[in-house]
Scaffold this active site. Structure first.
Site, PDB file in Angstrom:
ATOM      1  N   SER A   1       2.897  -9.406   5.730  1.00 25.51           N
ATOM      2  CA  SER A   1       3.336  -8.739   4.786  1.00 25.51           C
ATOM      3  C   SER A   1       5.116  -7.379   5.903  1.00 25.51           C
ATOM      4  CB  SER A   1       1.939  -7.886   4.920  1.00 25.51           C
ATOM      5  OG  SER A   1       2.647  -6.769   3.855  1.00 25.51           O
ATOM      6  N   HIS A   2       4.350  -6.772   5.752  1.00 27.50           N
ATOM      7  CA  HIS A   2       5.386  -5.078   6.319  1.00 27.50           C
ATOM      8  C   HIS A   2       5.746  -5.917   8.176  1.00 27.50           C
ATOM      9  CE1 HIS A   2       1.286  -3.913   7.149  1.00 27.50           C
ATOM     10  NE2 HIS A   2       1.861  -3.335   7.379  1.00 27.50           N
TER      11      HIS A   2
ATOM     12  N   ASP B   1       8.582  -4.989   0.289  1.00 26.18           N
ATOM     13  CA  ASP B   1       8.140  -5.042   1.693  1.00 26.18           C
ATOM     14  C   ASP B   1       8.536  -6.697   1.873  1.00 26.18           C
ATOM     15  OD1 ASP B   1       6.205  -6.433   0.363  1.00 26.18           O
ATOM     16  OD2 ASP B   1       5.012  -5.469   2.089  1.00 26.18           O
TER      17      ASP B   1
ATOM     18  N   ASP C   1       6.488  -8.972   2.224  1.00 28.18           N
ATOM     19  CA  ASP C   1       6.565 -10.389   0.842  1.00 28.18           C
ATOM     20  C   ASP C   1       5.438  -9.900  -0.303  1.00 28.18           C
ATOM     21  OD1 ASP C   1       4.089  -8.530   1.849  1.00 28.18           O
ATOM     22  OD2 ASP C   1       2.328  -9.347   1.114  1.00 28.18           O
TER      23      ASP C   1
ATOM     24  N   ASP D   1       4.840  -7.356  -1.957  1.00 30.54           N
ATOM     25  CA  ASP D   1       3.757  -5.895  -2.587  1.00 30.54           C
ATOM     26  C   ASP D   1       3.753  -4.665  -2.718  1.00 30.54           C
ATOM     27  OD1 ASP D   1       3.106  -6.186   0.367  1.00 30.54           O
ATOM     28  OD2 ASP D   1       0.980  -7.154  -0.293  1.00 30.54           O
ATOM     29  N   ARG D   2       4.264  -4.338  -1.049  1.00 29.97           N
ATOM     30  CA  ARG D   2       4.608  -3.266  -1.485  1.00 29.97           C
ATOM     31  C   ARG D   2       6.305  -2.346  -1.992  1.00 29.97           C
ATOM     32  NH1 ARG D   2       2.419  -0.733   4.055  1.00 29.97           N
ATOM     33  NH2 ARG D   2       0.771  -1.985   4.106  1.00 29.97           N
TER      34      ARG D   2
ATOM     35  N   THR E   1      -9.894   0.970   2.550  1.00 25.80           N
ATOM     36  CA  THR E   1      -8.248   0.773   2.380  1.00 25.80           C
ATOM     37  C   THR E   1      -8.779  -1.078   2.367  1.00 25.80           C
ATOM     38  OG1 THR E   1      -8.114   2.031   3.342  1.00 25.80           O
ATOM     39  CG2 THR E   1      -6.869   0.446   3.866  1.00 25.80           C
TER      40      THR E   1
ATOM     41  N   GLU F   1      -2.642   2.744  -3.427  1.00 23.37           N
ATOM     42  CA  GLU F   1      -2.870   2.911  -2.187  1.00 23.37           C
ATOM     43  C   GLU F   1      -1.909   3.067  -1.473  1.00 23.37           C
ATOM     44  OE1 GLU F   1      -4.914  -0.147   0.177  1.00 23.37           O
ATOM     45  OE2 GLU F   1      -3.608  -1.095  -0.749  1.00 23.37           O
TER      46      GLU F   1
ATOM     47  N   SER G   1      -0.551   2.805   0.787  1.00 19.05           N
ATOM     48  CA  SER G   1      -0.202   2.600   2.263  1.00 19.05           C
ATOM     49  C   SER G   1       1.313   2.340   1.161  1.00 19.05           C
ATOM     50  CB  SER G   1      -0.661   1.724   2.533  1.00 19.05           C
ATOM     51  OG  SER G   1      -1.486   0.732   2.003  1.00 19.05           O
TER      52      SER G   1
ATOM     53  N   LYS H   1      -1.336  -6.135  -5.220  1.00 17.12           N
ATOM     54  CA  LYS H   1      -0.476  -5.289  -5.216  1.00 17.12           C
ATOM     55  C   LYS H   1       0.811  -5.461  -5.519  1.00 17.12           C
ATOM     56  CE  LYS H   1      -0.010  -3.603  -0.593  1.00 17.12           C
ATOM     57  NZ  LYS H   1      -0.798  -4.355   0.450  1.00 17.12           N
TER      58      LYS H   1
ATOM     59  N   ARG I   1      -4.693   5.652  11.900  1.00 15.04           N
ATOM     60  CA  ARG I   1      -3.725   6.745  10.783  1.00 15.04           C
ATOM     61  C   ARG I   1      -4.782   7.757  10.264  1.00 15.04           C
ATOM     62  NH1 ARG I   1      -0.487   2.569  10.160  1.00 15.04           N
ATOM     63  NH2 ARG I   1      -1.060   0.978   9.468  1.00 15.04           N
TER      64      ARG I   1
HETATM   65  C1  G16 Z   1      -2.943  -4.057   3.663  1.00 20.40           C
HETATM   66  C2  G16 Z   1      -3.672  -4.784   2.483  1.00 20.40           C
HETATM   67  C3  G16 Z   1      -3.538  -3.518   1.509  1.00 20.40           C
HETATM   68  C4  G16 Z   1      -4.076  -2.084   2.237  1.00 20.40           C
HETATM   69  C5  G16 Z   1      -2.782  -1.831   3.725  1.00 20.40           C
HETATM   70  C6  G16 Z   1      -3.934  -0.728   4.571  1.00 20.40           C
HETATM   71  O1  G16 Z   1      -1.542  -4.006   3.315  1.00 20.40           O
HETATM   72  O2  G16 Z   1      -3.404  -5.076   1.228  1.00 20.40           O
HETATM   73  O3  G16 Z   1      -4.211  -3.599   0.551  1.00 20.40           O
HETATM   74  O4  G16 Z   1      -3.879  -0.359   1.998  1.00 20.40           O
HETATM   75  O5  G16 Z   1      -3.001  -3.720   4.620  1.00 20.40           O
HETATM   76  O6  G16 Z   1      -3.629  -0.948   6.082  1.00 20.40           O
HETATM   77  P1  G16 Z   1      -3.927  -0.122   7.273  1.00 20.40           P
HETATM   78  O7  G16 Z   1      -5.223  -1.199   7.232  1.00 20.40           O
HETATM   79  O8  G16 Z   1      -2.427  -0.988   8.513  1.00 20.40           O
HETATM   80  O9  G16 Z   1      -3.866   0.947   7.167  1.00 20.40           O
HETATM   81  P2  G16 Z   1      -0.271  -5.436   3.456  1.00 20.40           P
HETATM   82  O10 G16 Z   1       1.153  -4.584   2.473  1.00 20.40           O
HETATM   83  O11 G16 Z   1       0.490  -5.269   5.260  1.00 20.40           O
HETATM   84  O12 G16 Z   1      -1.237  -6.047   3.377  1.00 20.40           O
END
Ligand code: G16
Length: 544
Positions: free
Chosen positions: A113-114, A278, A280, A282-283, A345, A364, A366, A377, A497
């Site tokens: 992801s990010h 981001d 991948d 999705d953000r 989350t 979310e 995030s 997302k 967080r």
């Molecule tokens: C992932 C999940 C999201 C979630 C995020 C939270 O995001 O797909 O649904 O909100 O993690 O991250 P953390 O646990 O670090 O707060 P992504 O974009 O990394 O796939």
């Protein structure tokens, strides 16, 4: 072709986190590490013989190598066909779209992801089920348990296939179809949004937009949709070529990591609308001229304006947000007379609600927003949603948000992240809060009186599964909240967080900087949790 059974021994660290297994590339490159996890995924599934699997990734370092391994193992385990995005690419929402469109058994998405990419950075892998969404905890727990017992995995000794050639190839008895990674997704977007109105806006001459793909997967998607199909000017998509190390940048669309885009939204040549996605895809982050829209507010504005978009013209069945996301969307749901669900989350918790038709939109804090069109997302979808609203309302981003705040009040919000702190310290902090939560109830800290304090526990309304320890919530009588949780996606130590929120209805204060409005509550959040004592940090690393 003969199946080879390779002897192996378990690794004890393959428990999937918030979104799949994320580790350093070097961890995945250990002999048998990837194979063990992939075999554990396949062994956790039933009834896939002869069926179709979708595989793709965000193009980061190790994506192609991992994909070749997965293809051979899928063939040896009995899949009939695999759909692969050309170049080994598929954004996360596009993978969800392809799984659903072709009624695949499931999919494997390669992404962290990010998180940064490159030989010394991060890699990740997750399994999505036939609804196109991340596997629920029942499956991820089974994968983890199998990974602790694994003694062999199945593969085929065969040459790599050409991942850059659209069309059919074979691995043993299994068909591999290399597909255009963008077109199915772009068609889906065209079926939801008012492309005519958006085209008119983009060609009007007095509207410009900038989309920062952050050297990651959304470049080709954004170019096809915004430039090719909607007629936006060449140059609209910044950093549009997916690079294996994201150009050394951190592909996380926030005010810190999309600095250049943020700077370009001020002054003479500024665009009217800015957005970023981001690693991948999705953000999303949404910006107007000299204006930042927080993800929580974005969800509320989308819900409030949904009927302006053809795909949601019939209205929303309900909405959902993750627990730490601000309560802004709750107020819209109240006004619309629809249900608002509060989930832990992680996108996987929205899946059952979406499948059951209980909700249409969800999001979310995030930087994640999505709807029932896929089961992930979706960054570009959110950007197009905003563009559609801008095309219909013909107002600026800031005017739309201020109007929203004047109607509903503002849920002033901030998140403070303490990154790469010691795991022991972070766990001790959470333990201490947990142990003292009942004592906090009814305590007064100046004007803030604690109404309720707990460790969030969620019972899924559809399958009644229970997820505990999802974050400590301190809820005040004024509806202000402080929430603490440990990230489930980091790969260095622990990340704490802290989410801080307070409603504001005074129209004179709507434009205050959240760090000023929330100063007292921020100080209180540090004191209550003894953050400095447990983490050794005086200040957070990232504030959003
Ligand atoms: C992932 C999940 C999201 C979630 C995020 C939270 O995001 O797909 O649904 O909100 O993690 O991250 P953390 O646990 O670090 O707060 P992504 O974009 O990394 O796939």
């Amino acid at each position: 072709m003969e199946i080879t059974n390779i002897q192996t021994t378990p690794f004890d660290d393959q428990r999937p986190g918030t979104s799949g297994l994320r580790k350093k590339v070097k961890v995945f490159q250990q002999p048998h590490y990837l194979e063990n996890f992939v075999q554990s995924i396949f062994s956790a599934l039933e009834g896939f013989q002869g069926k179709t699997l979708v595989v793709g990734g965000d193009g980061r370092y190790y994506n192609r190598e991992a994909l070749q391994v997965i293809l051979k193992m899928a063939a040896a385990n009995g899949f009939g066909k695999v759909l692969v995005g050309c170049g080994a690419l598929l954004s996360t929402p596009a993978a969800s779209c392809v799984i659903r469109k072709y009624h695949a058994f499931g999919g494997i998405i390669l992404s962290a992801s990010h998180n940064p990419g490159g030989p010394n950075a991060d890699f990740g892998i997750k399994y999505n089920t036939g609804n196109g969404g991340p596997a629920p905890e029942k499956i991820t727990d089974a994968i983890y348990n199998l990974s602790l017992e694994i003694s062999e995995y199945h593969t085929l000794e065969t040459a790599d296939i050409n991942l850059d050639l659209i069309g059919e190839q074979m691995i043993g008895d299994m068909h591999v179809e290399i597909i255009n990674p963008v077109s199915d997704y772009a068609d889906l977007m065209e079926s939801i949004f008012d492309f005519n109105a958006m085209r008119t806006l983009l060609s009007s001459g007095d509207f410009t937009m900038r989309f920062d793909a952050m050297n990651a997967i959304t470049g080709p998607y954004a170019y096809e949709i915004l430039v090719q199909r909607l007629g936006a000017a060449e140059g609209t998509v910044l950093r549009g070529e997916p690079l294996a190390d994201f150009g050394g940048a951190h592909p996380d669309p926030n005010l810190k990591h999309a600095e250049e885009l943020v700077a370009s939204m001020n002054g003479g040549n500024a665009a009217n609308f800015g957005a970023a996605s981001d690693g991948d895809g999705d953000r999303n982050m949404i910006l107007g001229y000299d204006f930042y829209v927080s993800p929580s507010d974005s969800l509320a504005v989308l819900a409030d304006n949904a009927t302006l978009v053809p795909g949601y013209a019939q209205g929303l069945t309900g909405v959902a947000r993750s627990m730490p996301t601000s309560q802004a969307v709750d107020r819209v749901a109240d006004e619309l007379g629809i249900e608002c669900y509060e989930t832990p989350t992680g996108w996987k918790f929205f899946g059952n609600l979406l499948d059951a038709g209980k909700i249409t939109l969800c999001g979310e804090e995030s930087f994640g927003t999505g709807s029932d069109h896929v089961r992930e997302k979706d960054g570009l979808w959110a950007v197009l949603f905003w563009l559609n609203i801008l095309a219909v309302r013909k107002q600026s981003v800031a005017d739309i948000v201020y109007e929203h705040w004047r109607k509903y009040g503002r849920d002033v919000y901030t998140r403070h992240d303490y990154e790469a702190v010691s795991v022991e310290g972070a766990n001790a902090l959470m333990e201490q809060l947990r142990a003292h939560s009942s004592e906090l109830i009814e305590q007064k800290f100046d004007e803030y009186e604690v109404e309720h304090c707990d460790d969030f526990r969620y019972t899924d309304p559809i399958d009644h599964s229970v997820s505990s320890h999802q974050g400590i919530r301190i809820l005040f009588t004024s509806s202000a909240r402080i929430i603490y949780r440990l990230s489930g996606t980091g790969t260095d130590g622990a990340t704490l967080r802290v989410y801080i929120e307070q409603p504001e209805n005074n129209s004179e204060k709507l434009d205050w900087d959240p760090q000023d409005s929330l100063a007292k509550l921020i100080a209180l959040s540090s004191a209550i949790a003894d953050i400095e004592k447990h983490t050794g940090r005086k200040k957070p690393d990232v504030i959003t």
